[in-house]
Scaffold this motif. Sequence first.
Motif, PDB file in Angstrom:
ATOM      1  N   GLU A 133      37.560  50.431  35.963  1.00 51.10           N
ATOM      2  CA  GLU A 133      37.282  49.771  34.605  1.00 51.10           C
ATOM      3  C   GLU A 133      36.609  48.502  34.773  1.00 51.10           C
ATOM      4  O   GLU A 133      36.501  47.860  36.000  1.00 51.10           O
ATOM      5  N   VAL A 134      36.088  47.964  33.860  1.00 48.83           N
ATOM      6  CA  VAL A 134      35.651  46.738  33.756  1.00 48.83           C
ATOM      7  C   VAL A 134      34.591  46.260  34.972  1.00 48.83           C
ATOM      8  O   VAL A 134      34.458  45.333  35.355  1.00 48.83           O
ATOM      9  N   ARG A 135      33.640  47.139  35.121  1.00 48.59           N
ATOM     10  CA  ARG A 135      32.625  47.057  35.978  1.00 48.59           C
ATOM     11  C   ARG A 135      31.862  45.721  35.587  1.00 48.59           C
ATOM     12  O   ARG A 135      31.630  44.924  36.574  1.00 48.59           O
ATOM     13  N   ASP A 136      31.454  45.355  34.650  1.00 44.85           N
ATOM     14  CA  ASP A 136      30.456  44.124  34.328  1.00 44.85           C
ATOM     15  C   ASP A 136      31.233  42.961  34.379  1.00 44.85           C
ATOM     16  O   ASP A 136      30.838  41.879  35.397  1.00 44.85           O
ATOM     17  N   ALA A 137      32.540  42.794  34.074  1.00 42.14           N
ATOM     18  CA  ALA A 137      33.350  41.551  34.314  1.00 42.14           C
ATOM     19  C   ALA A 137      33.521  41.501  35.752  1.00 42.14           C
ATOM     20  O   ALA A 137      33.591  40.377  36.537  1.00 42.14           O
ATOM     21  N   CYS A 167      31.903  42.536  38.235  1.00 42.09           N
ATOM     22  CA  CYS A 167      30.564  42.150  38.890  1.00 42.09           C
ATOM     23  C   CYS A 167      30.178  40.604  38.818  1.00 42.09           C
ATOM     24  O   CYS A 167      29.749  40.081  39.681  1.00 42.09           O
ATOM     25  N   SER A 168      30.529  40.215  37.562  1.00 40.47           N
ATOM     26  CA  SER A 168      30.208  38.747  37.411  1.00 40.47           C
ATOM     27  C   SER A 168      31.132  38.022  38.369  1.00 40.47           C
ATOM     28  O   SER A 168      30.794  37.031  38.934  1.00 40.47           O
ATOM     29  N   PHE A 169      32.375  38.399  38.361  1.00 41.14           N
ATOM     30  CA  PHE A 169      33.536  37.795  39.097  1.00 41.14           C
ATOM     31  C   PHE A 169      32.847  37.679  40.763  1.00 41.14           C
ATOM     32  O   PHE A 169      32.965  36.688  41.346  1.00 41.14           O
ATOM     33  N   LEU A 170      32.500  38.750  41.039  1.00 38.76           N
ATOM     34  CA  LEU A 170      32.133  38.948  42.435  1.00 38.76           C
ATOM     35  C   LEU A 170      30.833  38.096  42.743  1.00 38.76           C
ATOM     36  O   LEU A 170      30.946  37.559  43.932  1.00 38.76           O
ATOM     37  N   GLY A 171      29.830  38.207  41.824  1.00 34.89           N
ATOM     38  CA  GLY A 171      28.896  37.092  42.018  1.00 34.89           C
ATOM     39  C   GLY A 171      29.207  35.779  42.109  1.00 34.89           C
ATOM     40  O   GLY A 171      28.612  35.189  43.010  1.00 34.89           O
ATOM     41  N   ALA A 231      43.835  38.808  39.002  1.00 37.50           N
ATOM     42  CA  ALA A 231      44.688  39.924  39.236  1.00 37.50           C
ATOM     43  C   ALA A 231      44.067  41.242  38.327  1.00 37.50           C
ATOM     44  O   ALA A 231      44.074  42.331  38.757  1.00 37.50           O
ATOM     45  N   ASP A 232      44.303  40.957  37.337  1.00 38.22           N
ATOM     46  CA  ASP A 232      43.887  41.776  36.246  1.00 38.22           C
ATOM     47  C   ASP A 232      42.452  42.613  36.498  1.00 38.22           C
ATOM     48  O   ASP A 232      42.258  43.837  36.517  1.00 38.22           O
ATOM     49  N   LEU A 233      41.435  41.533  36.942  1.00 36.88           N
ATOM     50  CA  LEU A 233      40.207  41.947  37.274  1.00 36.88           C
ATOM     51  C   LEU A 233      40.133  42.985  38.337  1.00 36.88           C
ATOM     52  O   LEU A 233      39.541  44.083  38.446  1.00 36.88           O
ATOM     53  N   TRP A 234      40.822  42.492  39.662  1.00 37.14           N
ATOM     54  CA  TRP A 234      40.940  43.372  40.639  1.00 37.14           C
ATOM     55  C   TRP A 234      41.474  44.703  40.397  1.00 37.14           C
ATOM     56  O   TRP A 234      41.097  45.906  40.807  1.00 37.14           O
ATOM     57  N   GLU A 235      42.644  44.538  39.781  1.00 36.77           N
ATOM     58  CA  GLU A 235      43.608  45.929  39.512  1.00 36.77           C
ATOM     59  C   GLU A 235      42.688  46.903  38.285  1.00 36.77           C
ATOM     60  O   GLU A 235      42.553  47.987  38.971  1.00 36.77           O
ATOM     61  N   ARG A 236      42.121  46.316  37.583  1.00 35.13           N
ATOM     62  CA  ARG A 236      41.282  47.319  36.544  1.00 35.13           C
ATOM     63  C   ARG A 236      40.117  47.758  37.437  1.00 35.13           C
ATOM     64  O   ARG A 236      39.708  48.998  37.226  1.00 35.13           O
ATOM     65  N   THR A 280      38.967  51.603  50.532  1.00 38.25           N
ATOM     66  CA  THR A 280      38.957  51.144  48.960  1.00 38.25           C
ATOM     67  C   THR A 280      37.756  50.109  48.742  1.00 38.25           C
ATOM     68  O   THR A 280      37.364  50.010  47.791  1.00 38.25           O
ATOM     69  N   ILE A 281      37.616  49.208  49.943  1.00 41.25           N
ATOM     70  CA  ILE A 281      36.409  48.478  49.884  1.00 41.25           C
ATOM     71  C   ILE A 281      35.283  49.225  49.539  1.00 41.25           C
ATOM     72  O   ILE A 281      34.173  48.988  48.838  1.00 41.25           O
ATOM     73  N   SER A 282      35.069  50.291  50.132  1.00 42.98           N
ATOM     74  CA  SER A 282      33.701  51.161  50.075  1.00 42.98           C
ATOM     75  C   SER A 282      33.692  51.745  48.615  1.00 42.98           C
ATOM     76  O   SER A 282      32.516  51.801  48.135  1.00 42.98           O
ATOM     77  N   GLU A 283      34.879  52.178  48.194  1.00 40.47           N
ATOM     78  CA  GLU A 283      34.745  52.676  46.647  1.00 40.47           C
ATOM     79  C   GLU A 283      34.412  51.575  45.712  1.00 40.47           C
ATOM     80  O   GLU A 283      33.653  51.725  44.653  1.00 40.47           O
ATOM     81  N   LEU A 284      35.150  50.263  45.919  1.00 38.04           N
ATOM     82  CA  LEU A 284      34.796  49.245  44.988  1.00 38.04           C
ATOM     83  C   LEU A 284      33.512  48.809  45.031  1.00 38.04           C
ATOM     84  O   LEU A 284      32.512  48.436  44.318  1.00 38.04           O
ATOM     85  N   ALA A 285      32.700  48.835  46.387  1.00 40.54           N
ATOM     86  CA  ALA A 285      31.484  48.463  46.520  1.00 40.54           C
ATOM     87  C   ALA A 285      30.413  49.636  45.754  1.00 40.54           C
ATOM     88  O   ALA A 285      29.310  49.225  45.368  1.00 40.54           O
ATOM     89  N   ARG A 286      30.754  50.711  46.012  1.00 40.09           N
ATOM     90  CA  ARG A 286      29.900  51.808  45.264  1.00 40.09           C
ATOM     91  C   ARG A 286      30.165  51.582  43.795  1.00 40.09           C
ATOM     92  O   ARG A 286      29.206  51.688  42.826  1.00 40.09           O
ATOM     93  N   PHE A 287      31.365  51.317  43.064  1.00 43.97           N
ATOM     94  CA  PHE A 287      31.731  50.968  41.591  1.00 43.97           C
ATOM     95  C   PHE A 287      30.948  50.109  41.175  1.00 43.97           C
ATOM     96  O   PHE A 287      29.902  49.927  40.187  1.00 43.97           O
ATOM     97  N   ALA A 288      30.848  48.856  41.913  1.00 49.12           N
ATOM     98  CA  ALA A 288      30.243  47.506  41.561  1.00 49.12           C
ATOM     99  C   ALA A 288      28.672  47.529  41.918  1.00 49.12           C
ATOM    100  O   ALA A 288      27.948  46.838  41.576  1.00 49.12           O
ATOM    101  N   ASN A 289      28.264  48.575  42.543  1.00 51.45           N
ATOM    102  CA  ASN A 289      26.749  48.712  43.062  1.00 51.45           C
ATOM    103  C   ASN A 289      26.428  47.328  44.056  1.00 51.45           C
ATOM    104  O   ASN A 289      25.407  46.861  43.474  1.00 51.45           O
ATOM    105  N   VAL A 290      27.295  47.123  44.723  1.00 53.03           N
ATOM    106  CA  VAL A 290      27.186  45.890  45.637  1.00 53.03           C
ATOM    107  C   VAL A 290      27.434  46.429  47.072  1.00 53.03           C
ATOM    108  O   VAL A 290      28.203  47.270  47.526  1.00 53.03           O
TER     109      VAL A 290
END
Length: 115
Positions: free
Chosen positions: A87-91, A93-97, A77-82, A29-39
Amino acid sequence: MRLHSVFPAQDPGAVARYERIFDSLDDNTISELARFANVPENAIRSVKLHIFETVLPIQKGPGVVEHPRFTPYNDIADLWERALCGEVRDAFCSFLGHDFLESTRMKHAGVPFSP
């Protein structure tokens, strides 16, 4: 992981959501999120550790230090779940940063958390 016992008293729904999110963040899941967020994956792992596992020494008074974890919030929690649903890639990524920078400053520069 049972997280609620180490969080300050809060919305039990947000705590339960954090527990489900934490439990879902395995290596795949971490790998998938990293690809999704491009981080890099280490950014996701750092933020996971920071949000869900970091214990914060907070000075409450002379000689009184509490060690809670971050308060669970439904909007986080909404950001993580979405994001987990692609979904919500930009939001996200902003949160991750923000949280990656905050965790790095706290861990390596000794900048204390300010609630």
